[in-house]
Design an enzyme around this catalytic site. Sequence first.
Site, PDB file in Angstrom:
ATOM      1  N   LYS A 118       0.823  -1.212   0.000  1.00 23.06           N
ATOM      2  CA  LYS A 118       0.000   0.000   0.000  1.00 23.06           C
ATOM      3  C   LYS A 118       0.853   1.257   0.000  1.00 23.06           C
ATOM      4  CE  LYS A 118      -4.557  -1.082   1.760  1.00 23.06           C
ATOM      5  NZ  LYS A 118      -5.566  -0.719   2.762  1.00 23.06           N
ATOM      6  N   LYS A 201      -5.795 -11.299  -6.326  1.00 23.11           N
ATOM      7  CA  LYS A 201      -6.960 -11.536  -5.447  1.00 23.11           C
ATOM      8  C   LYS A 201      -8.096 -10.576  -5.792  1.00 23.11           C
ATOM      9  CE  LYS A 201      -6.331  -8.793  -1.463  1.00 23.11           C
ATOM     10  NZ  LYS A 201      -6.068  -8.403  -0.154  1.00 23.11           N
ATOM     11  N   LYS A 204     -11.445  -4.752  -3.531  1.00 20.32           N
ATOM     12  CA  LYS A 204     -12.325  -3.595  -3.708  1.00 20.32           C
ATOM     13  C   LYS A 204     -11.622  -2.485  -4.470  1.00 20.32           C
ATOM     14  CE  LYS A 204     -12.427  -3.444   0.863  1.00 20.32           C
ATOM     15  NZ  LYS A 204     -12.996  -3.209   2.158  1.00 20.32           N
TER      16      LYS A 204
HETATM   17  P1  TYM Z   1     -10.660  -6.213   4.636  1.00 21.26           P
HETATM   18  O1  TYM Z   1     -11.672  -5.172   4.904  1.00 21.26           O
HETATM   19  O2  TYM Z   1      -9.655  -5.973   3.574  1.00 21.26           O
HETATM   20  O3  TYM Z   1     -11.359  -7.582   4.319  1.00 21.26           O
HETATM   21  C1  TYM Z   1     -12.346  -8.112   5.196  1.00 21.26           C
HETATM   22  C2  TYM Z   1     -12.276  -9.623   5.224  1.00 21.26           C
HETATM   23  O4  TYM Z   1     -12.467 -10.134   3.899  1.00 21.26           O
HETATM   24  C3  TYM Z   1     -11.384 -11.005   3.578  1.00 21.26           C
HETATM   25  N1  TYM Z   1     -11.086 -10.902   2.153  1.00 21.26           N
HETATM   26  C4  TYM Z   1     -11.042 -11.938   1.319  1.00 21.26           C
HETATM   27  N2  TYM Z   1     -11.248 -13.251   1.530  1.00 21.26           N
HETATM   28  C5  TYM Z   1     -11.152 -14.072   0.466  1.00 21.26           C
HETATM   29  N3  TYM Z   1     -10.850 -13.630  -0.787  1.00 21.26           N
HETATM   30  C6  TYM Z   1     -10.628 -12.327  -1.034  1.00 21.26           C
HETATM   31  N4  TYM Z   1     -10.362 -11.918  -2.273  1.00 21.26           N
HETATM   32  C7  TYM Z   1     -10.725 -11.418   0.048  1.00 21.26           C
HETATM   33  N5  TYM Z   1     -10.581 -10.078   0.161  1.00 21.26           N
HETATM   34  C8  TYM Z   1     -10.809  -9.775   1.451  1.00 21.26           C
HETATM   35  C9  TYM Z   1     -10.223 -10.519   4.419  1.00 21.26           C
HETATM   36  O5  TYM Z   1      -9.251 -11.527   4.613  1.00 21.26           O
HETATM   37  C10 TYM Z   1     -10.919 -10.142   5.713  1.00 21.26           C
HETATM   38  O6  TYM Z   1     -11.119 -11.273   6.530  1.00 21.26           O
HETATM   39  N6  TYM Z   1      -7.361  -5.634   8.326  1.00 21.26           N
HETATM   40  C11 TYM Z   1      -8.633  -6.231   8.002  1.00 21.26           C
HETATM   41  C12 TYM Z   1      -9.787  -5.753   8.873  1.00 21.26           C
HETATM   42  C13 TYM Z   1      -9.541  -5.877  10.339  1.00 21.26           C
HETATM   43  C14 TYM Z   1      -9.577  -7.088  11.091  1.00 21.26           C
HETATM   44  C15 TYM Z   1      -9.318  -6.684  12.434  1.00 21.26           C
HETATM   45  C16 TYM Z   1      -9.794  -8.424  10.758  1.00 21.26           C
HETATM   46  C17 TYM Z   1      -9.285  -4.865  11.190  1.00 21.26           C
HETATM   47  N7  TYM Z   1      -9.145  -5.346  12.457  1.00 21.26           N
HETATM   48  C18 TYM Z   1      -9.263  -7.633  13.448  1.00 21.26           C
HETATM   49  C19 TYM Z   1      -9.741  -9.356  11.800  1.00 21.26           C
HETATM   50  C20 TYM Z   1      -9.478  -8.958  13.118  1.00 21.26           C
HETATM   51  C21 TYM Z   1      -8.978  -5.857   6.558  1.00 21.26           C
HETATM   52  O7  TYM Z   1      -8.508  -4.908   6.014  1.00 21.26           O
HETATM   53  O8  TYM Z   1      -9.917  -6.609   6.000  1.00 21.26           O
END
Ligand code: TYM
Length: 342
Positions: A118, A201, A204
């Site tokens: 990023k 992957k 968004k």
């Molecule tokens: P974020 O918002 O990017 O994504 C949310 C969840 O979706 C999963 N994910 C995917 N799973 C499968 N295939 C994909 N292409 C895909 N894209 C996204 C992510 O693995 C995630 O589980 N840092 C985290 C948010 C967060 C968090 C936390 C998660 C903040 N604090 C504490 C767990 C515990 C994030 O940016 O997820």
Amino acid sequence: MSETSFTPRVFSGIQPSGNLHLGNYLGALKRFVDWQAKDVESIYCMVDLHAITVWQDPKDLQKSTRELCAGFIAAGLDPEKSILINQSQVPEHAQLAWVFNCVARMGWMQRMTQWKDKAGKNAQNASLGLFAYPALMAADILTYHATHVPVGEDQKQHLELARDIATKFNHDYDVDFFPIPEPVIEGAGTRVMSLRDGSKKMSKSDVSDASRINLTDDADTIAKKIRKAKTDPDALPSEAKGLEERPEARNLINIYAALNGQSVDQVLADVGGKQFSEFKPMLADLAVDKMSPITTEMSRLMENQDEIDKILTRGAERARAITAPILRKTYDIVGMVPPVER
Ligand code: TYM
């Protein structure tokens, strides 16, 4: 330090930065709903403080946060059973994150691939919040003493860092206070790939909307995106090893398996030998069948934003009953003078 001495508790989060997609659904949301059925206390969070580590238009952020809450509920989370919260309404997340900023080491943060991706070559210009992102994530989890964290595969490294922070805190202060949280990365949907390129992957932030299925897409759009998904000319194999060099085919089979609650082997036993011309309509039907009710329910819920806001307010109250004592105890361990009761 035993990992079983803590009562099981689940925590996970999703960023409200728009374009909630099939990867988020299969890798996270759908699995939250599975956890809810297991009757383990669970907290699911819209991580708005994480979202602002990169620029967010304030109006869009509000809308995306409410939309994400609607998505949680539409996917099957019950705000009575699970605790649904907006991160900024539970101040202990940010407060514990500060303590963890003082536990985590610069070198740990610098190794994070998400930081490298990023911030890229322009790290000097990235926000300090983006650098400290994983410490806030550790605080999200540990301010609940959560033991299990269902996530997609891309969050594995961040979870390892959360474990390192918990371990270092316990060691530095000679306590057994924080659990070492377990990442739960299971099933066919933990790494959903782009529909346009099986090596990337689903994300968004991909400029191509055709690369992902959004939770706001209508049935026609979902079907069209699947029809146009990149594939190869061969028929589908009957065994998983036949997918090894075929990232696009593997992705579509994984999506089918995750949507239908089946294993890849079960799906291939049914569809092995079929051409994509036959399989894609099957997948499109399944995706529409599973996703459309969620999309419809999301837009219905979005018409009643007051209700969403009340759910988040109530969620924050319930959450703080857990987080406030844990933060106070953390401050005591660290040596901060408590306020006197008057
Ligand atoms: P974020 O918002 O990017 O994504 C949310 C969840 O979706 C999963 N994910 C995917 N799973 C499968 N295939 C994909 N292409 C895909 N894209 C996204 C992510 O693995 C995630 O589980 N840092 C985290 C948010 C967060 C968090 C936390 C998660 C903040 N604090 C504490 C767990 C515990 C994030 O940016 O997820």
